[in-house]
Scaffold this motif. Structure first.
Motif, PDB file in Angstrom:
ATOM      1  N   PHE A 203       0.835  -1.203   0.000  1.00 33.97           N
ATOM      2  CA  PHE A 203       0.000   0.000   0.000  1.00 33.97           C
ATOM      3  C   PHE A 203       0.873   1.257   0.000  1.00 33.97           C
ATOM      4  O   PHE A 203       0.588   2.236  -0.705  1.00 33.97           O
ATOM      5  N   GLU A 204       1.936   1.245   0.799  1.00 31.73           N
ATOM      6  CA  GLU A 204       2.804   2.420   0.905  1.00 31.73           C
ATOM      7  C   GLU A 204       3.547   2.682  -0.404  1.00 31.73           C
ATOM      8  O   GLU A 204       3.731   3.848  -0.793  1.00 31.73           O
ATOM      9  N   ALA A 205       3.962   1.627  -1.090  1.00 28.94           N
ATOM     10  CA  ALA A 205       4.648   1.809  -2.375  1.00 28.94           C
ATOM     11  C   ALA A 205       3.735   2.499  -3.380  1.00 28.94           C
ATOM     12  O   ALA A 205       4.180   3.326  -4.193  1.00 28.94           O
ATOM     13  N   TYR A 206       2.440   2.187  -3.319  1.00 31.64           N
ATOM     14  CA  TYR A 206       1.467   2.852  -4.192  1.00 31.64           C
ATOM     15  C   TYR A 206       1.390   4.343  -3.866  1.00 31.64           C
ATOM     16  O   TYR A 206       1.415   5.191  -4.766  1.00 31.64           O
ATOM     17  N   LEU A 207       1.319   4.692  -2.582  1.00 27.68           N
ATOM     18  CA  LEU A 207       1.233   6.101  -2.213  1.00 27.68           C
ATOM     19  C   LEU A 207       2.523   6.856  -2.513  1.00 27.68           C
ATOM     20  O   LEU A 207       2.493   8.055  -2.802  1.00 27.68           O
ATOM     21  N   ARG A 208       3.651   6.183  -2.450  1.00 23.92           N
ATOM     22  CA  ARG A 208       4.911   6.844  -2.801  1.00 23.92           C
ATOM     23  C   ARG A 208       5.064   7.035  -4.310  1.00 23.92           C
ATOM     24  O   ARG A 208       5.981   7.716  -4.770  1.00 23.92           O
ATOM     25  N   GLY A 209       4.206   6.395  -5.088  1.00 23.32           N
ATOM     26  CA  GLY A 209       4.310   6.488  -6.541  1.00 23.32           C
ATOM     27  C   GLY A 209       5.326   5.544  -7.125  1.00 23.32           C
ATOM     28  O   GLY A 209       5.782   5.732  -8.260  1.00 23.32           O
ATOM     29  N   GLU A 210       5.676   4.478  -6.393  1.00 25.80           N
ATOM     30  CA  GLU A 210       6.688   3.525  -6.865  1.00 25.80           C
ATOM     31  C   GLU A 210       6.085   2.259  -7.455  1.00 25.80           C
ATOM     32  O   GLU A 210       6.808   1.455  -8.051  1.00 25.80           O
ATOM     33  N   ALA A 211       4.790   2.055  -7.285  1.00 27.22           N
ATOM     34  CA  ALA A 211       4.133   0.850  -7.804  1.00 27.22           C
ATOM     35  C   ALA A 211       2.661   1.164  -8.041  1.00 27.22           C
ATOM     36  O   ALA A 211       2.101   2.046  -7.378  1.00 27.22           O
ATOM     37  N   PRO A 212       2.014   0.448  -8.971  1.00 22.36           N
ATOM     38  CA  PRO A 212       0.586   0.666  -9.178  1.00 22.36           C
ATOM     39  C   PRO A 212      -0.228  -0.046  -8.113  1.00 22.36           C
ATOM     40  O   PRO A 212       0.294  -0.844  -7.331  1.00 22.36           O
ATOM     41  N   ASN A 213      -1.516   0.239  -8.091  1.00 21.98           N
ATOM     42  CA  ASN A 213      -2.403  -0.493  -7.192  1.00 21.98           C
ATOM     43  C   ASN A 213      -2.803  -1.820  -7.831  1.00 21.98           C
ATOM     44  O   ASN A 213      -2.261  -2.213  -8.864  1.00 21.98           O
ATOM     45  N   MET A 214      -3.748  -2.532  -7.239  1.00 21.34           N
ATOM     46  CA  MET A 214      -4.104  -3.868  -7.713  1.00 21.34           C
ATOM     47  C   MET A 214      -4.713  -3.857  -9.110  1.00 21.34           C
ATOM     48  O   MET A 214      -4.757  -4.887  -9.773  1.00 21.34           O
ATOM     49  N   TYR A 215      -5.183  -2.678  -9.565  1.00 25.54           N
ATOM     50  CA  TYR A 215      -5.787  -2.575 -10.894  1.00 25.54           C
ATOM     51  C   TYR A 215      -4.820  -1.966 -11.909  1.00 25.54           C
ATOM     52  O   TYR A 215      -5.227  -1.597 -13.016  1.00 25.54           O
ATOM     53  N   GLY A 216      -3.556  -1.860 -11.547  1.00 22.34           N
ATOM     54  CA  GLY A 216      -2.554  -1.333 -12.477  1.00 22.34           C
ATOM     55  C   GLY A 216      -2.586   0.169 -12.622  1.00 22.34           C
ATOM     56  O   GLY A 216      -1.993   0.713 -13.560  1.00 22.34           O
ATOM     57  N   GLU A 217      -3.234   0.879 -11.704  1.00 23.93           N
ATOM     58  CA  GLU A 217      -3.342   2.340 -11.768  1.00 23.93           C
ATOM     59  C   GLU A 217      -2.233   2.972 -10.917  1.00 23.93           C
ATOM     60  O   GLU A 217      -1.968   2.537  -9.798  1.00 23.93           O
ATOM     61  N   TRP A 218      -1.629   4.008 -11.440  1.00 24.82           N
ATOM     62  CA  TRP A 218      -0.583   4.738 -10.720  1.00 24.82           C
ATOM     63  C   TRP A 218      -1.170   5.997 -10.118  1.00 24.82           C
ATOM     64  O   TRP A 218      -1.937   6.710 -10.773  1.00 24.82           O
ATOM     65  N   LEU A 219      -0.819   6.289  -8.895  1.00 27.52           N
ATOM     66  CA  LEU A 219      -1.333   7.480  -8.232  1.00 27.52           C
ATOM     67  C   LEU A 219      -0.735   8.715  -8.888  1.00 27.52           C
ATOM     68  O   LEU A 219       0.495   8.837  -9.004  1.00 27.52           O
ATOM     69  N   ALA A 220      -1.597   9.612  -9.341  1.00 30.27           N
ATOM     70  CA  ALA A 220      -1.142  10.831 -10.009  1.00 30.27           C
ATOM     71  C   ALA A 220      -1.006  11.944  -8.978  1.00 30.27           C
ATOM     72  O   ALA A 220      -1.968  12.282  -8.291  1.00 30.27           O
ATOM     73  N   TRP A 221       0.195  12.483  -8.878  1.00 27.48           N
ATOM     74  CA  TRP A 221       0.452  13.583  -7.947  1.00 27.48           C
ATOM     75  C   TRP A 221       0.432  14.893  -8.702  1.00 27.48           C
ATOM     76  O   TRP A 221       1.162  15.079  -9.666  1.00 27.48           O
ATOM     77  N   GLN A 222      -0.427  15.826  -8.258  1.00 28.49           N
ATOM     78  CA  GLN A 222      -0.434  17.146  -8.878  1.00 28.49           C
ATOM     79  C   GLN A 222       0.678  17.992  -8.286  1.00 28.49           C
ATOM     80  O   GLN A 222       1.087  17.806  -7.159  1.00 28.49           O
ATOM     81  N   ASP A 223       1.134  18.958  -9.058  1.00 26.46           N
ATOM     82  CA  ASP A 223       2.242  19.802  -8.608  1.00 26.46           C
ATOM     83  C   ASP A 223       1.913  20.518  -7.305  1.00 26.46           C
ATOM     84  O   ASP A 223       2.768  20.721  -6.452  1.00 26.46           O
ATOM     85  N   ASP A 224       0.643  20.909  -7.126  1.00 29.49           N
ATOM     86  CA  ASP A 224       0.303  21.693  -5.945  1.00 29.49           C
ATOM     87  C   ASP A 224       0.122  20.835  -4.709  1.00 29.49           C
ATOM     88  O   ASP A 224      -0.162  21.340  -3.625  1.00 29.49           O
ATOM     89  N   THR A 225       0.262  19.509  -4.837  1.00 28.43           N
ATOM     90  CA  THR A 225       0.149  18.659  -3.661  1.00 28.43           C
ATOM     91  C   THR A 225       1.485  18.058  -3.275  1.00 28.43           C
ATOM     92  O   THR A 225       1.577  17.237  -2.384  1.00 28.43           O
ATOM     93  N   VAL A 226       2.528  18.442  -3.985  1.00 28.53           N
ATOM     94  CA  VAL A 226       3.848  17.890  -3.677  1.00 28.53           C
ATOM     95  C   VAL A 226       4.460  18.639  -2.496  1.00 28.53           C
ATOM     96  O   VAL A 226       4.393  19.850  -2.451  1.00 28.53           O
TER      97      VAL A 226
END
Length: 625
Positions: A602-625
């Motif tokens: 779960f943490e790897a998904y939130l860090r943007g290092e791996a997709p979730n179970m459906y192959g989706e990557w978490l998209a980080w917007q510039d204003d949330t970094v």
């Protein structure tokens, strides 16, 4: 995650507000009960048969009974009521299908199609313990029928009866709009006594029962969600925020269709939300603004909670303040009567007495103080835990009746998208292991439903008892069990039967002998979690219930929120996740438990290092970094 803390300086006339719906520490004791509570054989019924008919009629006409199971003949209907939720010439047509990933995107399963619905009547024959069905076989049907094995399918053909997911065509006719409500059967006192035995300690409820106007099923386009069925998940928590609710909230973000792979956050009413209700530690309280301020400050200072305050999750997770008084006063079925009760805390006959409330009572009554008994144990702590458990048993019914949605205990992890369950129009809970009774660790009911009115008023007249075994008794005696669909525990609690010694000849994956093995996987099996990962953990089930184990660490080797620089307040590089102090250098564990592997996935998904179970990557917007 909408903790998103509402401003604690809200006006004094606005009542409380952390919406954090995680089921609760209550499971700390309730899940450990594997025997029937010490209730008596006395009867609980307070509604006459004609009013039970009216409740049935209201639920069916509202489209809340999408099942072919017959209504009990003991209710006295001359004929089965017309059901607008079935594909029977009255309700919408159903099309069953298996949704599969399309080439070349076959490495991950597809999300359920919008509007997909699980047909419980098709699932039960593959999963029912009474039919000698194995949990492992049930899970195969659940994953194959939903396309979760897409890209890894080893079955060359899919049996027709494994296809349990359907979509509805738009409604064209609905004769239920003109169907009269059943009711008004004339019966003598002798007939009533023979069919339905009344609670002798309480009077009948006034007849006819007062129910809200029926909201008939309306025509919707295929794939749209029902505005009358809010997509809210409730959880309830008492005490310090720890790694356990942290893991539960991570699983919500990892599995549910929140649109986190899109640059623009979803604001659709079809997007699920999770409300985590925080009980600040009071038995009852009047409006007490300082409590909400203290709670919000506690959440903001907890390294396990602060990641969910990130702006990226503000549309999805909210922390809400639980106020027992406010909730009872806002429930029409209870507001005029609850103060006359001798106790609000009753679980299967185990009563915890409340102090008498004077007309002018203090702003709050705290949980019992901690005092050592003769054995050197803290009696107050035991009482506090007991009250937390029993309070959560009550809270789940109040929350579902007032807001709608689904309640889950805080020791529950999401394992797949719940689209097919959220679109099912009825109420449900699941089975208490092999017992023919409910476990309400997961509970779905409709906002303001006739079923909810029945359960709240019946509980009020039976010492305010919301223990799941007692709920079973209420529904059995009123011939209403079918209205709260009792699903096999394999769907939500796949380890339970195996843990209690059943089906060990053909166990599900992973095989458990105790619930503690989730956190402390046996050495002989300890290679498996890291090799197969999330994909090999009870695949097909909708959730996993780990039944307490509150003192065991989820990830002993990295006991902190390991989420990277975007979550600076919980950065793994400096602070300990429990004390907040500088962390000593740690070496990772040689063997990784299931809980550790799931947390790190779960943490790897939130860090943007791996997709979730459906192959989706978490998209980080510039204003949330």
């Amino acid at each position: 995650m909408s903790l998103h803390l509402r401003n604690p300086s809200y006006p004094s006339n606005s009542r409380g507000t952390l919406i954090f719906t995680i089921s609760t520490l209550a499971q700390r004791f309730r899940s450990c009960r594997h025997s029937w509570p010490g209730s008596t054989t006395s009867f609980t019924l307070v509604y006459r048969r004609e009013d039970i008919q009216r409740i049935w009629g209201w639920e069916i006409a509202s489209g809340h009974y999408p099942s072919t199971r017959p209504v009990s003949s003991q209710l006295g209907f001359e004929k089965q009521p017309q059901n607008p939720a079935l594909d029977n010439g009255i309700g919408p047509r159903r099309t069953y299908r298996v949704h599969s990933s399309q080439h070349p995107n076959v490495a991950y399963p597809p999300r359920p199609a919008p509007g997909s619905i699980a047909d419980f009547d098709r699932i039960v024959p593959h999963c029912d313990f009474n039919l000698n069905k194995y949990v492992r076989d049930c899970l195969e049907v659940l994953r194959v029928g939903a396309g979760l094995d897409s890209g890894k399918r080893v079955r060359r053909t899919i049996p027709q009866d494994w296809k349990y997911v359907y979509v509805e065509d738009p409604l064209t006719t609905n004769s239920a709009h003109t169907a009269p409500l059943p009711g008004g059967v004339v019966q003598s006192e002798h007939e009533a006594e023979a069919t339905f035995t009344k609670n002798r300690r309480a009077p009948w409820e006034p007849s006819p029962i007062q129910l809200p106007p029926i909201k008939y099923p309306t025509q919707r386009s295929t794939g749209s969600c029902d505005p009358e069925q809010p997509r809210i998940f409730h959880m309830f928590w008492t005490g310090d925020f720890t790694d356990k609710p942290y893991l539960a909230l991570l699983s919500f973000l990892y599995t549910q269709n929140l649109g986190l792979d899109k640059d623009t956050p979803s604001t659709s009413s079809c997007t699920p939300k999770l409300w985590l209700w925080i009980n600040p530690g009071f038995v009852v309280t009047q409006h007490y603004p300082a409590v909400s301020v203290q709670m919000f400050e506690s959440i903001k200072s907890s390294p396990w909670a602060t990641p969910f305050l990130h702006p990226r999750f503000k549309n999805f997770i909210e922390f809400k303040l639980w106020n027992t008084t406010e909730q009872l006063e806002a429930t029409p079925e209870l507001k005029d009567d609850w103060r006359s009760l001798s106790t609000l805390f009753n679980s299967g006959g185990d009563l915890i007495r409340m102090p008498t409330l004077p007309k002018s009572w203090p702003s709050h009554i705290p949980f019992p103080s901690k005092q050592k008994d003769s054995g050197g144990e803290y009696k107050g702590e035991r009482e506090t835990d007991k009250i937390s458990v029993v309070l959560s048993d009550m809270a789940r019914f109040l929350l579902c009746h007032r807001y709608g949605g689904v309640y889950l205990d805080a020791d529950t992890l999401f394992l797949r998208d719940w689209e097919e369950l959220l679109n099912w129009k009825g109420a449900f809970a699941y089975r208490w292991s092999w017992h023919p009774a409910y476990n309400t660790a997961i509970l779905r009911m409709h906002k303001g439903s006739a079923l909810g009115t029945f359960l709240l008023r019946t509980s009020l007249k039976n010492d305010f008892d919301f223990h799941p075994m007692t709920i079973t008794k209420y529904l059995e005696e009123a011939k209403m069990e079918e209205l709260l669909y009792r699903l096999p525990d394999a769907l939500f609690d796949s380890a339970w039967l195996n843990m209690e010694g059943y089906q060990r000849d053909r166990p599900a994956q992973p095989p458990y002998s105790t619930f503690a093995e989730f956190f402390d996987t046996a050495a002989v099996d300890s290679a498996t979690p890291a090799v197969v990962g999330f994909d090999g953990f009870f695949k097909g089930a909708f959730s996993y219930h780990f039944h307490n184990s509150w003192t065991m660490l989820v990830d002993p080797g990295r006991n902190f929120p390991d989420l990277g620089p975007k979550f600076t307040s919980s950065s793994p590089s400096s602070k300990d996740g429990v004390t907040g102090r500088k962390k000593p250098k740690e070496e990772d564990m040689r063997d990784l438990s299931w809980s550790t592997v799931l947390k790190r996935s779960f943490e790897a998904y939130l860090r943007g290092e791996a997709p979730n179970m459906y192959g989706e990557w978490l998209a980080w917007q510039d204003d949330t970094v």
